[in-house]
Write a protein that holds these residues in place. Sequence first.
Motif, PDB file in Angstrom:
ATOM      1  N   SER A 198      49.233  37.678  24.776  1.00  9.10           N
ATOM      2  CA  SER A 198      48.715  36.386  24.336  1.00  9.10           C
ATOM      3  C   SER A 198      49.811  35.337  24.431  1.00  9.10           C
ATOM      4  N   GLY A 199      49.367  34.095  24.365  1.00  3.70           N
ATOM      5  CA  GLY A 199      50.316  32.998  24.437  1.00  3.70           C
ATOM      6  C   GLY A 199      51.309  33.030  23.293  1.00  3.70           C
TER       7      GLY A 199
ATOM      8  N   VAL B 200      55.431  33.040  23.455  1.00  4.26           N
ATOM      9  CA  VAL B 200      56.321  32.057  22.825  1.00  4.26           C
ATOM     10  C   VAL B 200      57.318  32.763  21.897  1.00  4.26           C
TER      11      VAL B 200
ATOM     12  N   HIS C 197      51.883  26.038  19.259  1.00  3.97           N
ATOM     13  CA  HIS C 197      52.453  27.182  19.968  1.00  3.97           C
ATOM     14  C   HIS C 197      51.814  28.503  19.570  1.00  3.97           C
TER      15      HIS C 197
ATOM     16  N   LYS D  66      46.843  31.738  29.147  1.00  6.32           N
ATOM     17  CA  LYS D  66      45.562  31.075  29.462  1.00  6.32           C
ATOM     18  C   LYS D  66      45.112  31.178  30.941  1.00  6.32           C
TER      19      LYS D  66
END
Length: 454
Positions: free
Chosen positions: A139-140, A144, A168, A298
Motif C-alpha cells: 500500500s501507499g 511512505v 501520506h 495507486k
Amino acid sequence: MPDLVEESTMVSSLQSSVGTERLVVTELPGPKSQVLQARRKNIVSAGVTNGFTVYIDRAEGAILVDVDGNHILDLGSGIAVTTIGHAVPELIEAVSAQVAAFTHTCFMVTPYESYIKVCEELAALTPGTHAKTSALFNSGAEAVENAVKIARHATGRQAVIVFDHAYHGRTNLTMALTAKNMPYKDGFGPFAPEVYRVPMSYPFRDGLSGAEAAARAIAQIEGQVGAKNVAALLIEPVQGEGGFIVPAEGFLPALSKWTTDNGVVFIADEIQSGFGRTGEWFAVDHEGVVPDIVTTAKGLAGGMPLAGVTGRAEIMNTVHEGGLGGTYGGNPVAAVAALAAIRFMRDRNLVARAREIGTLVLDNLNALARDVTIIGDVRGRGAMIAFELVVPGTTEPNAAAAKAIVKYCNDRGVIALACGTYGNVIRLLPPLVITDEQLADGLGVLGEAVRSVS
Ligand SMILES: *Cc1c(COP(=O)(O)O)cnc(C)c1O
C-alpha cells in the motif's frame, strides 16, 4: 448462505457486455444496492467511509455497472488507481496466468522474476539516470513508511519535514505525516515523533512565487528544526487529498536544491500524482526535479495492490539485509499486473493522453468558471484536475457546494470526488482510456451540477 442479490448478480455478469455509455435505469442507489447497504450497516465497521453506495458488479473502461444494472461513468478511477481503465484484456490475461502458476511464495523466502522486472521498470521510469534500487510493498502508506525508514537509516538523522495539506496515509507514522485532523487523525494519537510541518506553496491562497514560498518553508525548517537534524523532506509534487494543490513554479526545484545542499533525502510521494496521471510519468518531471526517493502505488498496478520505494542505490542500499520487507510485498500477481499496466500505458501512449484530457478538462472548467461565481480556482496537471469552490465574491471555502455537486453527479450516475483541507475541492481523476464522448458527457453533468448549485 448465498442470498438472492449475489445469485442474480452472478447471472447478470454473464449476460451483457458493459458498453461505453452512462445509463441510469433505477433511482440511485438502486433497490439491490440499498439492500446491500442495509447489510453493510450491520456488519462493516462504521469507521469505513460510505461514499456513493452503488454496489459494483463489473466494469470496463470508464464504466462501472452496479448490481441494479446502472452504468456509472467513472471520473475517479477508484482514487487514481485504475489509470488504464477497468477490465483491460492484457491485464486480465497476465493476472489469470500468474494465479494459475503461483499466487505467493514470499519474495524474501523464494524469489521470482516479476519482482525484479517491476524494479527495473521503476528504475527506468522514475526521474534521473543514476543507479537506483527499489523495494516493493502493498500500500501507499507502507511505501511512505519505508521511505522514511530508509532516509533515517541512510542519514543517521531523525527529523522528517512535511507540508500543510499533506496526505501520506493512515498508519501510525503516516497519520503523523498527514496534515488533516478530521477524519484521518482525530482520536487516534499518540502520533510518531520528529515530524515537522511547514507551509506549502498554495498559489490561490498565499499569492507567493515558488521562490518566496520555498524561502518561507526553508526559514521555518532552519529556524525550528535545524538542517543537520533533518533526515528527509517528504512532499507530494501535486498534493492529492489536500486539494490538488499545484505549487508555484520554482517551489519544488528550490526545495530540491536545499535538500541536496544539506544532505537531506528528498522524497517525492508520487502515489497519487505518478504513473502518467499528470501527463508525465511523474509530476516532478514537469520541473525537471530529480528526487532521491520516489514512492509509488495507486496507478502502478492497474487495480492490484502494489507499492514501490525507488531511490538512489547508495541511499537504498545502506539498509542491512532483512531491514526491509513484508510477507506480501511485491506479490507475484500484483507484480505481473504492474508489468501489464506499464506495457499498456506505453503501447497506448496514455501519458500523452493524460495531457490531452488535461487540455479538454481545463478548457471546459475555465469556461464554466467564467460563468459562475462559486468557482474560485481551477488547477491541476494532465488528468489530475480540480476546482475549488468558494463563497461568491470571496475566497472563503464552500464545502456545502462541493457536497451538493458530488450528490448531483452521483444522482445522475457520475462518480465525482471531493477533496481538500476545507472539503471544498472537486477533483477529476478519470481513467486515461476515457473516450472524448464519455469525458464530454461527464463534464456536461458536472457543469449542470455547478450551475444548479450556483
Ligand atoms: C493514497 C495516498 C497515500 C496512501 O496510500 P494507501 O495505498 O491508501 O495506503 C499516500 N500518499 C499519497 C499522496 C496518496 O494519495
